[in-house]
Design a protein around this motif. Structure first.
Motif, PDB file in Angstrom:
ATOM      1  N   PRO A   1     -21.589   8.140 -10.503  1.00 26.78           N
ATOM      2  CA  PRO A   1     -22.985   7.726 -10.423  1.00 26.78           C
ATOM      3  C   PRO A   1     -23.660   7.759 -11.785  1.00 26.78           C
ATOM      4  CG  PRO A   1     -22.749   9.982  -9.681  1.00 26.78           C
ATOM      5  CD  PRO A   1     -21.367   9.498 -10.020  1.00 26.78           C
ATOM      6  N   GLY A   2     -24.807   7.121 -11.880  1.00 29.16           N
ATOM      7  CA  GLY A   2     -25.606   7.168 -13.110  1.00 29.16           C
ATOM      8  C   GLY A   2     -26.157   5.810 -13.463  1.00 29.16           C
ATOM      9  N   ALA A   3     -27.365   5.818 -14.008  1.00 26.20           N
ATOM     10  CA  ALA A   3     -28.027   4.606 -14.487  1.00 26.20           C
ATOM     11  C   ALA A   3     -28.043   3.507 -13.424  1.00 26.20           C
ATOM     12  CB  ALA A   3     -27.380   4.108 -15.773  1.00 26.20           C
ATOM     13  N   GLY A   4     -28.387   3.878 -12.185  1.00 30.66           N
ATOM     14  CA  GLY A   4     -28.540   2.887 -11.117  1.00 30.66           C
ATOM     15  C   GLY A   4     -27.267   2.126 -10.797  1.00 30.66           C
TER      16      GLY A   4
ATOM     17  N   ALA B   1     -24.851   1.410 -13.040  1.00 32.03           N
ATOM     18  CA  ALA B   1     -24.260   0.755 -14.220  1.00 32.03           C
ATOM     19  C   ALA B   1     -23.041   1.502 -14.764  1.00 32.03           C
ATOM     20  CB  ALA B   1     -25.311   0.605 -15.314  1.00 32.03           C
ATOM     21  N   ILE B   2     -23.060   2.829 -14.658  1.00 30.02           N
ATOM     22  CA  ILE B   2     -21.933   3.604 -15.186  1.00 30.02           C
ATOM     23  C   ILE B   2     -20.672   3.296 -14.364  1.00 30.02           C
ATOM     24  CG2 ILE B   2     -21.054   5.946 -15.544  1.00 30.02           C
ATOM     25  CD1 ILE B   2     -23.326   5.168 -17.441  1.00 30.02           C
TER      26      ILE B   2
END
Lengths: 315, 665
Positions: free
Chosen positions: A70-73, A75-76
């Motif tokens: 998970p992360g940055a909506g 994007a990661i």
């Protein structure tokens, strides 16, 4: 001495290679890594877990290994899929239009072309929602009120640069929709703000709106046709507004996996998506299932890319 | 309601449910106690397991894990000064001094009983007042949440009284660090220093693992102590603590539990804020606030009852409105929805059976927690009889896997390492790591709600002032914040008056010889950070830029002030110079463990987690050996036990992925 060491090393490497050769027998002959770009237990995870149940039914010999990035909506995780080894043993779930918007506006490390599209599994349409006790009772009333009282209506969106934001920009362009927009971090915050009266209306996903249905009045769906979850709710199109907007979930592999593997994945996913038990499970979980094959999905992605480029360029 | 209670009680007594509650509690406590594995993660990991159960049993189990994990966090907070979950930051303030004073069992017992008490109070509200309270929770919009966060931040002033400026600047630094990542207002990268992966921002957990666990490791390794703390078991500790809690601490307990429940109800605000607010309120209303932080029962009781009170509170809007009151509640909501259960006020009638079984199970879990916790406490205090070096090395291992597990990202491991060194430095120059953690936790919420208010103010006929001030709740919160900011001065005044009455001259505390240097160094450090962030400012726009600019201005001013303070202290040492209050530090050992940990993080992606860990454990145990005997046997034993334990807990029991290597998987 040193030379002998390197010779041994080279020999060892060669042997490993040879040993690895016959492993390319029948795909898949080892577990497949499934990258989820959101947290465990989230909506994307729940959907993938339902898929997993039926993958095990059709491909019992190999399991999925879930990896959460998970992360940055998202994007990661999307970046991880794009950059994964192209051997067909890493696939992942993506969300649309998040992926397209990130690729275009956030310097993300992937482009729409960096993926092989397996299929689309969910189409979660956007809804126009007000509180149950609101005086506004239809989409027409809402749009008319907004026009008559510029800026007065407070509309909540999840965002910015999200599917909700995109729909809002579209509505503003097509209908002239002079309102005060307020962005929220996620659907939970947005729902709370609507129920608490901080905002007057919101654009929200069906799946998220369903959680607090007792308190809300869904005025219209931004979809082609009505949805089984809320059969009484009309579409915006029926009411004369040409606005379509949705959040979709799909599965992809990094671009360039072996053609046979991609064909196998597409075939299997199609079987899963047609399974009546799968559809029943999806309905229980409140996930609006809609299958779209890889080629059609790619086409949708490309048209979305143009649309988003225009929408955010003129902002 | 009453027609559901009896059948619910029946469900609860089913053997399967009892087993699930016990297993969930024990698992939860372990997850909570391990730094890095949080309640949210523990519950999320078990969601797929519930798919195979019926909805009620699944919910009962998730609830038990939640309760166990939030309590479990206090164990590591007391024993090694490392909050196991963000909710138990405030528990370290008094729990750790208690442990150092040899009263580890009292600290642990206090947190167990207060957690249970807080949990029961929260569940009580959930059972009887869910519907009206949910309506109150909805009144908290952008402005109210903004002021609530500022109120939470203002507690820094109370927390670090006597050292207020350093506390405030530390909080500011935390908030600044939290701005790294995706700008919430325009969704573009911010302060990533050209390194794209930083777009995911600095997560609270890895930063906290660094600030607390790793910096604690460095401190422990650098101290010339053989064990973490002396431990003198108190006979009959259960009775003593129970009497103390129900006697002189009952007001603190009740107030903190209610604060916890209330904060838990609010979407967005969870245990990490509730426990700090409760701790500060207890300190503020105490007759001798100076005792707080020295290791008193009230301090631990306040924090722990509040964070368990949060659970009942967080479930209120989740069940009645479908709006989770905390991150864990959000995960439980997901599990509910996956089962096709619709939240709403109807949940108490249509699916009353499930709802009431779940609520009653929360009572049961909080009571069962006492025997389960007692058993685990016995095991946990054994930690204090293990040689400090081994414990410290073990904590590094747990920190690495814990920070990796949050997002399965090696970046987070490096973030933890970075903050570990930062935290150690901060502790040496007396910057406040607790305040910094609070800044990292609350910063994003402050900014987000600030942005909402600015958006709302754009509506015709409204202004920024109106949005921020136009609600009675907001005004009340502003009043509380101001009160909180004044508290250190009021406390100081009271202290002086007391001193005057006693006939003593009011004199500032003596400053140590190195004090000016500490102020100077912290001032320069703060200015350096501000300068580094300043170079990136040109990329920003809109609210995100103004917010960052505001923070930078504040930090720069504080930095200059600290430098001036340093100069002043050097030239005019107030109250005479006191010396010798510094503990000696084995800098060589600190340097070794820093280098070893960094090397460990660096080779993990190459060798894979287990080989790298084995290498790290073995080598550092040999090099850092501080006994007279041969280090090899002990080092091998440590390596074997740690690797096996980690493998059992993480791979077998929890299924948490560990970093993969290129050579070994």
């Amino acid at each position: 001495m040193k030379q002998r060491f390197f010779t041994t090393l080279a020999l060892a490497a060669l042997l490993t290679l040879i040993a690895a050769m016959p492993a390319q027998a029948v795909y898949p002959d080892k577990p497949v890594t499934m990258i989820i770009a959101f947290t465990a237990g989230g909506s994307s995870d729940v959907q993938a877990r339902i898929m997993e149940k039926y993958w095990n039914k059709y491909v019992p010999q190999q399991k999925w290994v879930f990896v959460y990035k998970p992360g940055a909506g998202g994007a990661i995780g999307f970046g991880e899929i794009a950059m994964a080894r192209k051997d067909g043993y890493t696939i992942g779930g993506i969300n649309i239009p998040h992926l397209v918007i990130q690729a275009l506006t956030q310097k993300a490390q992937f482009k729409v072309d960096d993926f092989d599209y397996i299929c689309q599994v969910v189409n979660d349409p956007q809804c126009v929602v007000v509180r149950k006790d609101s005086k506004i009772k239809s989409a027409k009333e809402l749009f008319d009120y907004a026009k008559a009282n510029p800026g007065k209506l407070k509309v909540g969106l999840v965002g910015p640069n999200s599917g909700h934001h995109l729909m809002y920009l579209d509505a503003r362009k097509k209908l002239g929709f002079p309102v005060t927009e307020v962005f929220y971090k996620g659907a939970a915050d947005q729902n709370a703000a609507l129920l608490g009266g901080e905002i007057d209306a919101m654009f929200g996903n069906l799946n998220d709106v369903m959680r607090s249905l007792e308190e809300m009045n869904v005025l219209a769906l931004a979809a082609e046709k009505r949805n089984d979850f809320l059969p009484k709710v009309p579409t915006l199109k029926e009411q004369g507004y040409n606005i379509l907007s949705d959040i979709r979930r799909a599965f992809v592999a990094p671009k360039g996996i072996p053609a046979a593997d991609l064909a196998f994945l597409r075939e299997t996913f199609k079987k899963i998506c047609m399974d009546p038990d799968y559809l029943k499970d999806m309905k229980t979980a409140g996930q609006p299932a809609e299958y779209l094959d890889g080629a059609a999905l790619l086409k949708h992605m490309q048209s979305l890319e143009t649309e988003i480029r225009n929408a955010f360029a003129k902002k | 309601m009453s027609e559901f209670l009896l059948p619910a009680l029946g469900h609860l007594c089913e053997p399967l449910n009892i087993v699930l509650m016990l297993a969930g509690l024990a698992g939860g406590i372990i997850i909570g106690a391990l730094p890095g594995l949080t309640a949210t993660m523990g519950v999320a990991l078990m969601v797929p397991v519930t798919f195979a159960m019926d909805a009620t049993s699944g919910l009962v189990m998730l609830g038990a894990i939640y309760v166990g994990a939030i309590y479990g966090g206090s164990n590591s907070a007391c024993l090694i000064c490392t909050p196991g979950t963000p909710s138990s930051v405030a528990t370290t303030f008094d729990g750790w001094p208690m442990c150092q004073a040899g009263k580890a069992d009292r600290a642990l017992m206090t947190s167990l009983l207060s957690s249970s008490f807080g949990g029961i109070v929260g569940t009580f509200f959930l059972l009887f007042l869910a519907a009206p309270l949910a309506r109150v929770a909805l009144k908290f919009g952008g402005p109210e949440n903004f002021w609530l966060c500022l109120f939470g931040l203002s507690s820094i002033a109370v927390m670090s009284s006597g050292n207020m400026f350093k506390g405030l600047v530390s909080g500011g630094l935390g908030m600044l660090v939290a701005t790294i990542g995706l700008d919430p207002h325009v969704a573009t990268p911010r302060f990533t220093f050209g390194y794209y992966p930083l777009i995911q921002g600095v997560e609270v957990i890895p930063a906290m693992i660094g600030l607390f666990s790793i910096s604690q490791v460095l401190y422990l390794i650098g101290s010339y102590k053989p064990f973490i703390a002396q431990y003198n078991p108190t006979p009959g500790v259960f009775g003593i603590v129970a009497r103390e809690l129900l006697g002189k601490c009952k007001t603190v307990l009740l107030r903190s539990s209610i604060i916890g429940t209330f904060v838990g109800m609010l979407p967005g605000a969870g245990g990490e804020i509730a426990s700090i607010i409760a701790y500060n309120e207890s300190k503020r209303w105490d007759k001798q606030p100076d005792r707080y932080g020295t290791g008193i029962t009230e301090g631990v009781a306040a924090s722990e009852s509040a964070n368990n009170g949060v659970i009942g509170g967080a479930l209120i809007p989740m069940l009645t409105l479908g709006i989770p009151g905390s991150a864990v509640a959000a995960v439980i909501l997901g599990a509910l929805l996956a089962k096709g259960i619709q939240p709403g006020f109807k949940v108490f009638t249509v699916t009353g059976d499930l709802a009431y079984t779940f609520i009653l199970s929360q009572f049961a879990v909080n009571l069962l927690m006492i025997p389960v916790g007692l058993l685990l406490i016995r095991l946990l205090v054994r930690l204090l009889s293990i040689r400090l070096t081994f414990v410290a090395i073990g904590i590094v291992l747990l920190s690495v896997i814990g920070s990796y597990a949050i997002r399965n990202s090696m970046l987070d491991v490096w973030i933890a390492m970075f903050f570990g060194i930062l935290g150690y430095f901060c502790n040496r120059v007396k910057l406040d790591t607790g305040a910094m953690a609070l800044g990292i936790i609350l910063g994003p919420m402050v900014e987000e709600n600030f942005g909402k208010c600015v958006s709302l103010a754009k509506a015709p006929g409204s202004s920024v002032m109106q949005v921020f001030l136009d609600s009675p709740i907001a005004v009340a919160l502003i009043f509380l914040t101001l009160l909180s900011l004044c508290t250190p001065f009021l406390m100081d005044l009271r202290r002086r008056r007391a001193a005057a009455e006693a006939g003593l001259p009011a004199r500032p505390a003596p400053t140590s010889r190195a004090d000016w240097l500490k102020d100077m160094l912290s001032g320069l450090f703060v200015l350096l950070v501000a300068a580094v962030f300043f170079t990136q400012l040109h990329e920003l726009e809109d609210v995100g830029r103004n917010y960052a600019l505001l923070l930078l201005a504040f930090i720069t001013l504080m930095g200059i002030w600290l430098c001036l303070q340093g100069f002043r202290k050097r030239r005019f040492p107030a109250g005479g110079l006191a010396s010798g209050d510094e503990e000696p530090v084995a800098m060589r050992r600190v340097a070794i463990i820093v280098a070893a940990s960094a090397a460990y993080a660096a080779i993990t992606p190459v060798l894979g987690f287990y080989p790298a860990s084995a290498l790290f454990l073995c080598l550092s145990a040999v090099v850092l050996n501080d006994t007279d005997g041969s280090p090899y046997v002990a080092a091998c034993l440590l390596t074997l036990i740690m690797c096996l334990a980690v493998w059992l807990v993480f791979a077998v029991l929890l299924g948490v992925p560990t970093p993969e290597g290129m050579l070994f998987q």
